[in-house]
Scaffold this active site. Structure first.
Site, PDB file in Angstrom:
ATOM      1  N   HIS A 120       0.999  -1.210  -0.178  1.00 20.34           N
ATOM      2  CA  HIS A 120       0.095   0.109   0.363  1.00 20.34           C
ATOM      3  C   HIS A 120       0.665   1.326  -0.189  1.00 20.34           C
ATOM      4  O   HIS A 120       1.981   1.368   0.369  1.00 20.34           O
ATOM      5  CB  HIS A 120      -0.907   0.053   0.916  1.00 20.34           C
ATOM      6  CG  HIS A 120       0.095   0.385   2.245  1.00 20.34           C
ATOM      7  ND1 HIS A 120       0.241   1.511   3.113  1.00 20.34           N
ATOM      8  CD2 HIS A 120      -0.329  -1.166   3.744  1.00 20.34           C
ATOM      9  CE1 HIS A 120       0.979   0.894   4.378  1.00 20.34           C
ATOM     10  NE2 HIS A 120       0.324  -0.026   4.932  1.00 20.34           N
ATOM     11  N   CYS A 136       3.141  -4.601   7.000  1.00 16.28           N
ATOM     12  CA  CYS A 136       2.171  -4.683   5.545  1.00 16.28           C
ATOM     13  C   CYS A 136       3.883  -3.869   4.659  1.00 16.28           C
ATOM     14  O   CYS A 136       4.772  -3.788   5.235  1.00 16.28           O
ATOM     15  CB  CYS A 136       1.104  -3.059   4.836  1.00 16.28           C
ATOM     16  SG  CYS A 136      -0.443  -4.312   5.482  1.00 16.28           S
TER      17      CYS A 136
END
Length: 161
Positions: A120, A136
């Site tokens: 992301h 992440c």
């Protein structure tokens, strides 16, 4: 054209997009501050073979802020960051990953999809090249848009640690 693949190398904090043996792009990233690991709640980046399960945010403006994979209506800028200094920013686009290896990164307490592990966006003010995320893989927005535009659902993603 050869199938596209993504390799995330945790020790060098890089993401490489390739087609066959040809490198298409290489980007700096930031992976989990807590290192590598697959357990739910660990804050670690899961290793092994994954695939892109979903692409979220196509057409959203750069800097669009997401919560729960939905745009909040905010655009991340200096004023918003100053107003929320501790916030874990998920911006611009999301490539949601699913594990492909039962018992390692798929199923039970090690399921990448249920851990909400993404590639992301993050604001350009956030440093890359060092582990800082909650598990992440973070990229700056412009690089993420370039990657997103070349990454269909099902793209293999290998995370090496």
């Amino acid at each position: 054209m050869s199938e596209r693949r993504i390799l995330i190398d945790v020790p060098t904090q890089t993401l490489t997009l390739s087609a066959g043996t040809r490198v298409l792009a290489r980007y700096p990233v930031s992976t989990g501050r807590n290192g590598v690991g697959e357990r739910n709640g660990s804050g670690c980046t899961p290793r092994g073979l994954h695939r892109v399960r979903a692409r979220i945010g196509e057409g959203c403006a750069p800097g669009t802020v997401f919560r729960g994979r939905r745009p909040t209506g905010e655009i991340c800028d200096a004023a918003l960051r100053a107003a929320h200094p501790g916030r874990d920013w998920i911006t611009t686009r999301i490539l949601w990953l699913t594990g492909c290896e039962p018992g390692r990164n798929r199923g039970g307490e090690v399921d990448t999809l249920r851990r909400y592990i993404y590639i992301h966006g993050t604001p350009s003010s956030e440093p890359l090249g060092e582990p800082r995320s909650h598990g992440c893989i973070r990229m700056h927005d412009a690089a993420l848009i370039a990657l997103f535009d070349q990454t269909p659902v099902g793209t293999p993603v290998e995370i090496r640690g």
